[in-house]
Design an enzyme around this catalytic site. Structure first.
Site, mmCIF file in Angstrom:
data_model
loop_
_atom_site.group_PDB
_atom_site.id
_atom_site.type_symbol
_atom_site.label_atom_id
_atom_site.label_comp_id
_atom_site.label_asym_id
_atom_site.label_seq_id
_atom_site.Cartn_x
_atom_site.Cartn_y
_atom_site.Cartn_z
ATOM 1 N N HIS A 5 0.734 -1.151 -0.226
ATOM 2 C CA HIS A 5 0.052 -0.014 -0.118
ATOM 3 C C HIS A 5 0.931 1.012 -0.171
ATOM 4 O O HIS A 5 1.716 1.415 -1.027
ATOM 5 C CB HIS A 5 -0.931 -0.134 1.261
ATOM 6 C CG HIS A 5 -1.946 0.900 1.257
ATOM 7 N ND1 HIS A 5 -2.379 1.722 0.236
ATOM 8 C CD2 HIS A 5 -3.016 1.170 2.293
ATOM 9 C CE1 HIS A 5 -3.434 2.295 0.649
ATOM 10 N NE2 HIS A 5 -3.926 2.120 1.764
ATOM 11 N N HIS B 232 -1.965 -2.197 -9.803
ATOM 12 C CA HIS B 232 -3.019 -1.604 -9.083
ATOM 13 C C HIS B 232 -4.154 -2.678 -9.028
ATOM 14 O O HIS B 232 -4.409 -3.285 -9.932
ATOM 15 C CB HIS B 232 -3.453 -0.275 -9.658
ATOM 16 C CG HIS B 232 -4.271 0.592 -8.501
ATOM 17 N ND1 HIS B 232 -5.217 0.459 -8.498
ATOM 18 C CD2 HIS B 232 -3.628 1.433 -7.388
ATOM 19 C CE1 HIS B 232 -6.028 1.201 -7.467
ATOM 20 N NE2 HIS B 232 -4.854 1.699 -6.843
ATOM 21 N N ASP C 13 2.744 5.868 -6.511
ATOM 22 C CA ASP C 13 4.130 5.740 -5.978
ATOM 23 C C ASP C 13 5.471 5.861 -6.551
ATOM 24 O O ASP C 13 6.227 6.241 -5.962
ATOM 25 C CB ASP C 13 3.927 4.441 -4.918
ATOM 26 C CG ASP C 13 3.041 4.744 -3.888
ATOM 27 O OD1 ASP C 13 2.653 5.871 -3.300
ATOM 28 O OD2 ASP C 13 2.118 3.573 -3.754
HETATM 29 N N1 COA Z 1 5.539 -6.470 -10.073
HETATM 30 C C1 COA Z 1 5.385 -7.585 -10.499
HETATM 31 N N2 COA Z 1 4.472 -8.262 -10.876
HETATM 32 C C2 COA Z 1 3.195 -7.909 -10.347
HETATM 33 C C3 COA Z 1 3.117 -6.535 -9.947
HETATM 34 C C4 COA Z 1 4.477 -5.748 -9.579
HETATM 35 N N3 COA Z 1 4.314 -4.497 -9.032
HETATM 36 N N4 COA Z 1 1.747 -6.658 -9.571
HETATM 37 C C5 COA Z 1 1.248 -7.330 -10.019
HETATM 38 N N5 COA Z 1 1.950 -8.317 -10.510
HETATM 39 C C6 COA Z 1 1.686 -9.529 -11.076
HETATM 40 C C7 COA Z 1 1.659 -10.555 -10.036
HETATM 41 O O1 COA Z 1 2.724 -11.372 -9.681
HETATM 42 C C8 COA Z 1 0.404 -11.468 -10.458
HETATM 43 O O2 COA Z 1 0.974 -12.258 -11.627
HETATM 44 P P1 COA Z 1 0.387 -14.055 -11.984
HETATM 45 O O3 COA Z 1 -0.770 -13.796 -12.160
HETATM 46 O O4 COA Z 1 1.430 -14.508 -12.683
HETATM 47 O O5 COA Z 1 0.767 -14.243 -10.408
HETATM 48 C C9 COA Z 1 -0.521 -10.558 -11.187
HETATM 49 O O6 COA Z 1 0.346 -9.401 -11.673
HETATM 50 C C10 COA Z 1 -1.681 -10.218 -10.479
HETATM 51 O O7 COA Z 1 -1.026 -9.638 -9.219
HETATM 52 P P2 COA Z 1 -1.675 -9.545 -7.810
HETATM 53 O O8 COA Z 1 -0.656 -9.133 -6.659
HETATM 54 O O9 COA Z 1 -2.508 -10.778 -7.545
HETATM 55 O O10 COA Z 1 -2.860 -8.348 -8.100
HETATM 56 P P3 COA Z 1 -3.386 -7.398 -6.832
HETATM 57 O O11 COA Z 1 -4.554 -7.085 -7.363
HETATM 58 O O12 COA Z 1 -3.607 -8.139 -5.745
HETATM 59 O O13 COA Z 1 -2.360 -6.399 -6.574
HETATM 60 C C11 COA Z 1 -0.994 -4.691 -5.872
HETATM 61 C C12 COA Z 1 -2.388 -5.110 -6.731
HETATM 62 C C13 COA Z 1 -1.022 -3.094 -6.029
HETATM 63 C C14 COA Z 1 -0.872 -5.125 -4.547
HETATM 64 C C15 COA Z 1 0.164 -5.135 -6.870
HETATM 65 O O14 COA Z 1 0.074 -4.813 -8.109
HETATM 66 C C16 COA Z 1 1.545 -5.090 -6.098
HETATM 67 O O15 COA Z 1 2.034 -5.849 -5.253
HETATM 68 N N6 COA Z 1 2.335 -3.998 -6.720
HETATM 69 C C17 COA Z 1 3.396 -3.298 -5.808
HETATM 70 C C18 COA Z 1 3.202 -2.836 -4.675
HETATM 71 C C19 COA Z 1 2.662 -1.409 -4.905
HETATM 72 O O16 COA Z 1 3.200 -0.731 -5.901
HETATM 73 N N7 COA Z 1 1.700 -0.891 -4.248
HETATM 74 C C20 COA Z 1 1.042 0.459 -4.298
HETATM 75 C C21 COA Z 1 -0.309 0.355 -4.814
HETATM 76 S S1 COA Z 1 -1.046 1.909 -5.207
#
Ligand code: COA
Length: 375
Positions: free
Chosen positions: A221, A260, A311
């Site tokens: 987050h 996201h 971010d």
């Molecule tokens: N880097 C690498 N791969 C990523 C990624 C990232 N930042 N964000 C998503 N993915 C990939 C995941 O590995 C997953 O791949 P898979 O299906 O092959 O396993 C797929 O995309 C879906 O990701 P998931 O984490 O399940 O999606 P989510 O909707 O739960 O996640 C976030 C949303 C924001 C938590 C996720 O994109 C993330 O962890 N981002 C990095 C942290 C971040 O920047 N947070 C600030 C958000 S504003």
């Protein structure tokens, strides 16, 4: 697990309530605060106008804005006992924990009451969170007990003034101001939802904000802006970034500052802050950080079809405003207090305890074994 439970992992795609504060991802990319687009707000408004809009429901008139700025200016100072509490927080503490503790302490000194409304408490925290952060920072760095007021009447200007000990440049002030606008509100994100869950139990305002800070601290987050900076700084040039990011992706690592839960194609806030990050980088004749960041963006688009979220380029913008990396997520707190508070007020207006159910996946009911029959 049932299909419904599987599909809603992390409550993704679940509508968990109603709100009149904000829309996120409508038509794929949009973001609006009380009906105004983030593009208009970032270009034409200031953070104080946006905070007023979120907390009070309408944009201020010129006179109301001037009065609101005066009000926040008058709320910058910290009580002596809060300063003592901040001094007792050890050096090396995560700065989100400093704000979490400061918020909790202020809640004991200035609790909600007939004469101190939730709106008073929200204005107070928005005005003095920057004072808390800067006070602790200077005290821990060199034992200095700084003044926690400044001549600055904007939240951005006040923070930069206390941090650097002199009036900030207009450029830095405006970029920080824009970033505070972009961070101010984002519908049912994890920290806002946490705040709503807490207030829905009829708990107090400060408990809900403290819980929001706890949820925001994690790198999935709010903590992503600090993690993004640490990532970008690892690389000496774009080619090193190419090799490093490919290696991380091969190891299935998450690249912080990308992706996201709601946006699918792009984060509209990233497009806005990127322009300012680039301009600041050029002003500082940067030949490393911004080019590295742009290469990481290209790799993520090419390899994962993922886009930077707010971010990622905020990290670069903050860096070139001279803000230490551990303060990046606390700045998010200062701004998001406006959004959290708007949701707390809204939840209280039409409250219902938030208490979902879980699908049980544990063992079937079984007899309780006496002690001598347990293995
Ligand atoms: N880097 C690498 N791969 C990523 C990624 C990232 N930042 N964000 C998503 N993915 C990939 C995941 O590995 C997953 O791949 P898979 O299906 O092959 O396993 C797929 O995309 C879906 O990701 P998931 O984490 O399940 O999606 P989510 O909707 O739960 O996640 C976030 C949303 C924001 C938590 C996720 O994109 C993330 O962890 N981002 C990095 C942290 C971040 O920047 N947070 C600030 C958000 S504003």
């Amino acid at each position: 697990m049932s299909e419904t439970a599987q599909k809603s992992g992390g409550l993704a795609g679940i509508t968990a309530g109603t709100t009149a504060v904000c829309t996120v991802g409508k038509e794929g990319v949009g973001l609006t605060y009380r009906g105004y687009s983030i593009e208009d707000l970032a270009e034409k408004a200031t953070f104080e106008e946006v905070a007023y809009l979120l907390l009070r429901g309408t944009l201020p008139t010129q006179a109301e804005l001037a009065a609101y700025r005066d009000r926040l200016h008058g709320l910058q100072d910290l009580p002596a006992s809060l300063k003592q509490t901040l001094e007792a927080i050890p050096a090396g503490t995560h700065q989100m924990d400093v704000l979490r503790t400061g918020c909790s302490m202020l809640g004991t000194l200035e609790p909600e009451s007939d004469t101190h409304s939730q709106l008073d408490a929200a204005d107070r925290l928005i005005a003095c969170f920057g004072s808390m952060l800067a006070y602790w920072y200077h005290y821990q760095a060199d034992g200095r007990r700084i003044e926690t007021t400044s001549p600055e009447k904007t939240v951005a200007g006040h923070f930069l003034h206390l941090l650097h000990g002199h009036p900030p440049s207009d450029a830095a002030k405006r970029v920080l101001d824009i970033s505070l606008i972009l961070y101010a509100e984002h519908e049912f994100n994890a920290s806002t939802f946490a705040a709503r869950v807490i207030i829905a139990t009829l708990s107090d305002y400060y408990s809900a904000i403290t819980g929001g800070i706890g949820a925001l601290r994690g790198p999935l987050h709010g903590g992503a802006n600090e993690a993004a900076m640490e990532l970008i700084e690892q690389f000496s040039d774009p080619d090193a970034a190419e090799a490093g990011i490919m290696d991380l992706l091969q190891k299935k690592a998450k690249i912080m500052g990308f992706g996201h839960r709601v946006y699918r194609d792009r984060d509209p806030r990233s497009d806005i802050i990127k322009v300012h990050a680039k301009r600041l980088a050029e002003q500082h004749q940067d030949k490393v950080l911004y080019p590295v960041a742009e290469r990481i963006e290209a790799i993520m688009r090419r390899e994962k079809n993922l886009f930077p979220n707010l971010d990622f380029y905020s990290a670069i913008a903050y860096h070139f405003c001279g803000i230490p990396t551990p303060m990046f997520t606390p700045l998010f707190v200062i701004s998001r207090t406006a959004g959290w508070s708007a949701h707390i007020f809204e939840q209280r207006e039409n409250n219902k305890l938030i208490r979902p159910t879980a699908e049980y996946t544990g063992p079937a009911e079984r007899p309780f074994p006496p002690m001598d029959q347990r293995s």
